[in-house]
Scaffold this active site. Structure first.
Site, short mmCIF file in Angstrom:
data_model
loop_
_atom_site.label_atom_id
_atom_site.label_comp_id
_atom_site.label_asym_id
_atom_site.label_seq_id
_atom_site.Cartn_x
_atom_site.Cartn_y
_atom_site.Cartn_z
CB SER A 104 12.16 -24.21 26.76
OG SER A 104 12.69 -22.90 26.81
CD GLU A 127 7.95 -19.07 32.52
OE1 GLU A 127 9.15 -18.94 32.20
OE2 GLU A 127 7.31 -18.19 33.11
CB THR A 149 6.27 -19.85 37.18
OG1 THR A 149 4.87 -20.04 37.36
CG2 THR A 149 6.57 -19.42 35.76
CG HIS A 197 10.55 -21.25 36.90
ND1 HIS A 197 10.35 -20.01 36.34
CD2 HIS A 197 10.56 -22.12 35.86
CE1 HIS A 197 10.24 -20.12 35.02
NE2 HIS A 197 10.37 -21.40 34.71
NE ARG A 202 15.05 -10.40 43.97
CZ ARG A 202 14.84 -9.12 43.84
NH1 ARG A 202 15.76 -8.26 44.22
NH2 ARG A 202 13.73 -8.66 43.29
N GLY A 203 13.34 -14.28 42.78
CA GLY A 203 11.91 -14.19 43.07
C GLY A 203 11.54 -12.81 43.59
CG ASP A 204 9.72 -10.14 42.21
OD1 ASP A 204 10.72 -9.46 42.47
OD2 ASP A 204 9.39 -10.46 41.06
CE1 TYR A 213 14.22 -9.77 34.83
CE2 TYR A 213 16.41 -10.45 35.56
CZ TYR A 213 15.04 -10.54 35.64
OH TYR A 213 14.46 -11.40 36.54
CG HIS A 247 15.55 -6.77 37.85
ND1 HIS A 247 15.45 -6.12 39.06
CD2 HIS A 247 14.69 -7.82 37.92
CE1 HIS A 247 14.58 -6.77 39.83
NE2 HIS A 247 14.11 -7.80 39.16
CE LYS A 254 21.03 -13.53 37.33
NZ LYS A 254 19.59 -13.24 37.25
CD GLN A 301 -2.93 -11.57 30.47
OE1 GLN A 301 -2.81 -11.86 29.28
NE2 GLN A 301 -3.36 -12.44 31.36
CG PHE A 337 1.87 -9.49 32.52
CD1 PHE A 337 1.00 -9.46 33.59
CD2 PHE A 337 2.06 -10.70 31.85
CE1 PHE A 337 0.31 -10.60 33.98
CE2 PHE A 337 1.38 -11.83 32.23
CZ PHE A 337 0.50 -11.79 33.30
CG HIS A 390 11.67 -19.76 28.12
ND1 HIS A 390 11.77 -21.06 28.61
CD2 HIS A 390 10.88 -19.11 29.02
CE1 HIS A 390 11.09 -21.16 29.74
NE2 HIS A 390 10.53 -20.01 30.00
P1 FAD Z 1 18.75 -11.31 40.67
O1 FAD Z 1 19.60 -11.82 39.59
O2 FAD Z 1 19.16 -11.58 42.07
O3 FAD Z 1 18.62 -9.73 40.44
C1 FAD Z 1 17.68 -8.98 41.19
C2 FAD Z 1 18.09 -7.51 41.20
O4 FAD Z 1 19.20 -7.31 42.07
C3 FAD Z 1 18.54 -6.95 39.86
O5 FAD Z 1 18.12 -5.61 39.82
C4 FAD Z 1 20.04 -7.06 39.90
O6 FAD Z 1 20.66 -6.08 39.08
C5 FAD Z 1 20.33 -6.81 41.37
N1 FAD Z 1 21.45 -7.58 41.87
C6 FAD Z 1 21.72 -8.90 41.63
N2 FAD Z 1 22.79 -9.30 42.33
C7 FAD Z 1 23.20 -8.21 43.04
C8 FAD Z 1 24.23 -8.01 43.98
N3 FAD Z 1 25.06 -9.01 44.34
N4 FAD Z 1 24.36 -6.76 44.53
C9 FAD Z 1 23.51 -5.75 44.20
N5 FAD Z 1 22.51 -5.91 43.32
C10 FAD Z 1 22.35 -7.12 42.76
N6 FAD Z 1 9.56 -14.91 39.66
C11 FAD Z 1 8.94 -15.79 40.49
O7 FAD Z 1 8.55 -15.42 41.62
N7 FAD Z 1 8.71 -17.09 40.11
C12 FAD Z 1 9.12 -17.56 38.91
O8 FAD Z 1 8.91 -18.74 38.60
C13 FAD Z 1 9.80 -16.67 38.02
N8 FAD Z 1 10.25 -17.10 36.82
C14 FAD Z 1 10.96 -16.24 36.01
C15 FAD Z 1 11.51 -16.73 34.83
C16 FAD Z 1 12.24 -15.89 34.00
C17 FAD Z 1 12.86 -16.46 32.73
C18 FAD Z 1 12.43 -14.52 34.36
C19 FAD Z 1 13.19 -13.59 33.44
C20 FAD Z 1 11.89 -14.03 35.53
C21 FAD Z 1 11.17 -14.88 36.39
N9 FAD Z 1 10.64 -14.45 37.61
C22 FAD Z 1 9.99 -15.33 38.45
C23 FAD Z 1 10.79 -13.04 38.03
C24 FAD Z 1 12.03 -12.83 38.91
O9 FAD Z 1 11.92 -13.57 40.11
C25 FAD Z 1 12.11 -11.32 39.23
O10 FAD Z 1 12.42 -10.61 38.07
C26 FAD Z 1 13.01 -10.95 40.38
O11 FAD Z 1 12.72 -9.60 40.74
C27 FAD Z 1 14.50 -11.02 40.05
O12 FAD Z 1 14.93 -12.31 40.00
P2 FAD Z 1 16.43 -12.63 39.47
O13 FAD Z 1 16.64 -14.08 39.66
O14 FAD Z 1 16.63 -12.08 38.14
O15 FAD Z 1 17.26 -11.79 40.57
#
Ligand code: FAD
Length: 282
Positions: free
Chosen positions: A7, A9, A40, A68, A98-100, A140, A144, A160, A207, A211, A261
């Protein structure tokens, strides 16, 4: 390899010129016949319209597209509306994150807000829309950056999947062993879904270093030193990057990675060059 195994992105373009460039990029990459294109979503939901517009354009061109969707800083009502919009447009695949939060928010309290972690988003999507969507989540292999420990991170990943994800895509990495180890550990926790390897082509040294610092991906020292030694010599950077990334992909596929991907950064040439070397085109 067949077309079903990779895939690509994109990010939503911010200008009309960017949108036109992405159309050209898409035509070239579509010739490779990827399984789907994903688009994204900006930090804090800042590009929801751009994500939707790009996804709909991809679908009109006859390809599968996955927006996303992220939950941090959003609300149940806003996410429900986004899910309804995607459903009414016939979108069947999502990458749930989850996003940032956008930079400029200052110190962030991750425990406030309606959603804290991606497993809560996956649960919400399943509760709202049953099995309508195929859901991918992030993984990750090199941990992460905010995780308490590698073990904690893989446990969060497993949560998840238990919440209803159908598959995962990893953050990019250049160390195949980290991926294989992560997959083994996830399997031991009962995760059975495919974990596609995220691949970042190497085209721009500064870059890439920037990143990677932010997202916690390690650039092996020898790769960093070689890249830095090329200075502004883009051709050497790209040729070396192509060798490194193709070798990584070959190793991943030989070791059982179920899919790749590509983080295309809206450029066609780097992803095409890797796919051609791997004979990935469908
Ligand atoms: P989570 O799975 O929620 O994890 C976040 C952190 O919290 C981790 O450190 C995890 O260990 C911890 N954690 C999770 N669950 C718990 C819990 N229940 N209790 C305590 N700690 C916990 N960002 C964007 O803004 N837009 C995008 O489109 C985007 N696309 C992405 C695509 C891919 C394939 C990847 C790998 C990343 C992408 N990101 C994107 C970045 C992502 O949003 C960030 O890495 C964000 O900080 C974490 O998202 P996550 O969904 O992995 O979070």
């Amino acid at each position: 390899m067949s077309h079903s195994d990779f895939s690509i992105e994109f990010y939503p373009p911010k200008t009309a010129e960017g949108a036109e460039k992405l159309r050209v990029t898409r035509v070239r990459l579509a010739a490779l016949n990827p399984k789907y294109f994903s688009v994204t979503f900006g930090a804090g939901g800042s590009t929801q319209q751009g994500t939707l517009d790009t996804v709909l354009e991809i679908r009109r061109e006859g390809h599968q597209a996955a927006p996303h969707i992220s939950c941090l800083g959003s609300s149940r009502d806003r996410l429900r509306a986004a899910l309804d919009e995607y459903r009414s447009n016939g979108i069947r695949r999502l990458v749930a994150l989850r996003g940032d939060l956008p930079s400029g928010y200052g110190a962030v309290d991750f425990s406030s807000g309606e959603f804290r972690y991606a497993n809560e988003l996956v649960e919400f999507i399943r509760a709202e829309s049953g099995d309508w969507f195929h859901i991918e989540v992030a993984a990750y292999p090199e941990m992460h950056p905010q995780a308490k420990s590698p073990l904690d991170d893989v446990q969060s990943f497993a949560r998840k999947v238990q919440a209803g994800a159908d598959g995962a895509i990893t953050q990019y990495f250049y160390n195949a062993d980290a991926y294989f180890r992560f997959v083994d550990e996830a399997r031991k926790l009962g995760v059975q879904v495919p974990i596609a390897a995220g691949v970042m082509p190497i085209t721009n040294t500064m870059q890439l270093l920037r990143f990677s610092e932010m997202c916690g991906a390690e650039i092996p020292r020898w790769v960093r030193l070689k890249l830095l030694s090329y200075g502004d010599d883009i051709e050497s950077i790209r040729a070396f990057g192509l060798d490194v990334v193709t070798a990584l992909c070959e190793r991943l596929l030989a070791g059982g990675a179920p899919g790749l991907h590509f983080y295309s950064l809206n450029q066609a040439a780097p992803t095409m060059a890797i796919c051609q070397r791997l004979k990935l085109q469908g």
